[in-house]
Design an enzyme around this catalytic site. Structure first.
Site, PDB file in Angstrom:
ATOM      1  CD  GLU A   4      32.262  36.325  39.900  1.00 18.02           C
ATOM      2  OE1 GLU A   4      32.992  36.168  40.916  1.00 18.02           O
ATOM      3  OE2 GLU A   4      31.863  35.369  39.224  1.00 18.02           O
TER       4      GLU A   4
ATOM      5  CG  ASP B  66      34.207  38.797  47.579  1.00 17.40           C
ATOM      6  OD1 ASP B  66      34.156  39.855  46.922  1.00 17.40           O
ATOM      7  OD2 ASP B  66      35.214  38.039  47.581  1.00 17.40           O
TER       8      ASP B  66
ATOM      9  CB  SER C 232      41.146  31.356  43.691  1.00 14.54           C
ATOM     10  OG  SER C 232      40.141  32.293  43.519  1.00 14.54           O
TER      11      SER C 232
ATOM     12  CG  ASP D 161      38.945  34.457  45.449  1.00 14.71           C
ATOM     13  OD1 ASP D 161      37.763  34.327  45.091  1.00 14.71           O
ATOM     14  OD2 ASP D 161      39.708  35.332  44.998  1.00 14.71           O
TER      15      ASP D 161
HETATM   16  C1  GLA Z   1      38.324  38.226  42.718  1.00 22.72           C
HETATM   17  C2  GLA Z   1      38.489  38.508  44.206  1.00 22.72           C
HETATM   18  C3  GLA Z   1      37.294  37.996  44.998  1.00 22.72           C
HETATM   19  C4  GLA Z   1      35.977  38.494  44.392  1.00 22.72           C
HETATM   20  C5  GLA Z   1      35.955  38.254  42.886  1.00 22.72           C
HETATM   21  C6  GLA Z   1      34.751  38.856  42.229  1.00 22.72           C
HETATM   22  O1  GLA Z   1      38.349  36.845  42.513  1.00 22.72           O
HETATM   23  O2  GLA Z   1      39.680  37.898  44.687  1.00 22.72           O
HETATM   24  O3  GLA Z   1      37.413  38.382  46.346  1.00 22.72           O
HETATM   25  O4  GLA Z   1      35.782  39.848  44.694  1.00 22.72           O
HETATM   26  O5  GLA Z   1      37.107  38.767  42.255  1.00 22.72           O
HETATM   27  O6  GLA Z   1      33.598  38.202  42.614  1.00 22.72           O
END
Ligand code: GLA
Length: 387
Positions: free
Chosen positions: A36, A39, A130, A177
Site C-alpha cells: 500500500e 506504487d 477502484s 489501480d
Molecule cells: C489509491 C491510489 C493508488 C495507490 C493506493 C494506495 O488507491 O489510487 O494509486 O496509491 O491508493 O496503495
C-alpha cells in the site's frame, strides 16, 4: 459473474439512443492484497482484479459526436463533439473520466471517432475498490476495439487511464489501480513492479477465498491526506538523493534515521518495509502458504496504522474481528488508500461464514452502518464481452 451491469447498460443505451449497441466491454475493480502506498514510490504491489466491474455498451457514429449515458446516474447524458478540445466539467465527475481518456487518446494522435455509449457498474463507489479506474480503463478498452488502436496494449491502456485521472480529473493516484484493471488474470494476483511496469501473475491458492468488508467509514479528507503522504515520501527520497523510495534500503534508513524529521522517517519506513513484504508475500502466495501470508498482511496493517498513519479506529477494529476468526489460517488488513474504505482478507473457504458472522455481530461503523461483506474471485482484466 454478476451480469446486472451489462443488462442495465443495454437498457440505458436503448432508452437514451433508441437503438441497440454493437460493442460491449468491461473493466474490473481491484482489491490490493498487499503493497500500500508503494506504487507512487516506484515500488511493488500485489493486487488482483475482482469480479465487480464497469460495463460500457456502445455503437460508433458516422459523425464526430459523443453521447454518454450513465445508467447509475438516472440515465444522465453527457454530449460533446470531437472537433473542439474536450474540456473538463465542474460536474458531474463521472463524465470527466470518459472525457479525460478520450482527450488523451486524441492527443496521442489515435483515430478517436464519434460514439454513443452507456455505462453501468457494480464496483462499490467510494470504497477503495477502484471504481473510477475501472471506468477509465473501460473507456480505453472500448476504443481499443476500433481500427487504428491495435498498438494499444493493456499496460498502455492503464497508463492512458492513469494520465486521465492525474491530469484531467485531478487525482494524484499511482498506477496500481489501472494496471490491475487492465491486466488482471483470473484466479491470480498480480505482482506489479510499478517502475518497470512488469506484471507477474501469482496464483491464488485454491483453498483461499478473497473476502472484502466495506467498513462504510466515509473516507473524509482522503485526497489531501493522500497528497501529504506523497509529499512526505518524496521529501524522504530527495533527502537521500534518490529518484524514489524504491531505491532506499532499510539499513541505510536505520543508520541515517536521525537526519530525518520523525514523521518523514516513519513514512519512509512504511514504504521500504512494505516493498519487502510484497516480495515475501508473492513467494508465500505462490507456495500456498496462507499462514506466512497472514503474518505479512498483519505486519502491513500495523505499518499502515503506526508508521503511515492511514487507518482509523473502526478499520482497526474490523481487522481485529476478522483476525480473531481467521487466526493463523489466513490474513487480513486494510486495503486501498486508507482513512476508511475496505478491509481485505484471505480466508480458507471453511471459515468464510464464521468471518462474515463475526463481522455482522461485532462491527458497527461510527455512523451506525453494518459492514457489507463481499466474497469475490480474482478476475480477468478489461476485455470485450462476447456473450
Ligand atoms: C489509491 C491510489 C493508488 C495507490 C493506493 C494506495 O488507491 O489510487 O494509486 O496509491 O491508493 O496503495
Amino acid at each position: 459473474m454478476n451480469d446486472m451491469p451489462q443488462a442495465r447498460a443495454a437498457a440505458a443505451f436503448q432508452a437514451a439512443f433508441g437503438h441497440a449497441p454493437s460493442l460491449q466491454v468491461q473493466a474490473p475493480g481491484r482489491v490490493n492484497l498487499i503493497g500500500e502506498h508503494t506504487d507512487y514510490n516506484d515500488g511493488l504491489v500485489l493486487p488482483c482484479a475482482i469480479d465487480y466491474r464497469t460495463v460500457i455498451v456502445a455503437r460508433p457514429r458516422e459523425d464526430r459526436l459523443v453521447r454518454v449515458a450513465a445508467a447509475d446516474y438516472d440515465g444522465a447524458i453527457d454530449e460533446y463533439a470531437l472537433d473542439a478540445p474536450i474540456e473538463r466539467l465542474e460536474a458531474p465527475m463521472w463524465a470527466n473520466y470518459v472525457r479525460g481518456v478520450m482527450r488523451d487518446l486524441v492527443e496521442r494522435g489515435l483515430p478517436v471517432q464519434g460514439m454513443d455509449l452507456a455505462i453501468a457498474g457494480d464496483v462499490p463507489q467510494g470504497a477503495g475498490l477502484s471504481s473510477s479506474a475501472s471506468l477509465s480503463v473501460a473507456v480505453c478498452r472500448l476504443f481499443a476495439t476500433l481500427p487504428g488502436f491495435e498498438g494499444l496494449g493493456p499496460v498502455d491502456m492503464a497508463l492512458v487511464a492513469q494520465r486521465a485521472e492525474n491530469d484531467f480529473v485531478g487525482t494524484k493516484c499511482g498506477n496500481m489501480d489501472q494496471i490491475s484493471s487492465a491486466c488482471g488474470v483470473q484466479d491470480h494476483a498480480l505482482k506489479i513492479d510499478c517502475r518497470s511496469l512488469e506484471v507477474q501473475p501469482v496464483p491464488i491458492p485454491g483453498n483461499a477465498a478473497i473476502m472484502i468488508f466495506n467498513s462504510h467509514v466515509a473516507r473524509g479528507l482522503v485526497d489531501s491526506a493522500y497528497n501529504t503522504r506523497r509529499e512526505q515520501c518524496e521529501a524522504a527520497a530527495r533527502h537521500f538523493g534518490l529518484r524514489a523510495l524504491r531505491d532506499l534500503d532499510l539499513a541505510t534508513l536505520a543508520a541515517r534515521a536521525a537526519e530525518l524529521d520523525p514523521v518523514v522517517l516513519r513514512r519512509a519506513r512504511h514504504v521500504v518495509t512494505e516493498n519487502a513484504r510484497v516480495e515475501a508475500a508473492a513467494k508465500a502466495l505462490a507456495a500456498g502458504d496462507l499462514t506466512r501470508m497472514g503474518e505479512l498482511m498483519e505486519a502491513s496493517h500495523a505499518s499502515m496504522r503506526d508508521d503511515f498513519e492511514i487507518t482509523v479506529p473502526a478499520i482497526d477494529q474490523l481487522v481485529g474481528i476478522v483476525k480473531s476468526v481467521v487466526k493463523t489460517a489466513g490474513g487480513v488488513r486494510m486495503t486501498g488508500g486508507g482513512f476508511g474504505g475496505c478491509v481485505v482478507a484471505l480466508v480458507p473457504h471453511a471459515l468464510v461464514d464464521a468471518a462474515r458472522d463475526a463481522v455482522q455481530q461485532h462491527y458497527t461503523a461510527p455512523n451506525g452502518s453494518k459492514a457489507t461483506t463481499y466474497v469475490c474471485r480474482a478476475a480477468a482484466g478489461a476485455g470485450v464481452i462476447t456473450a
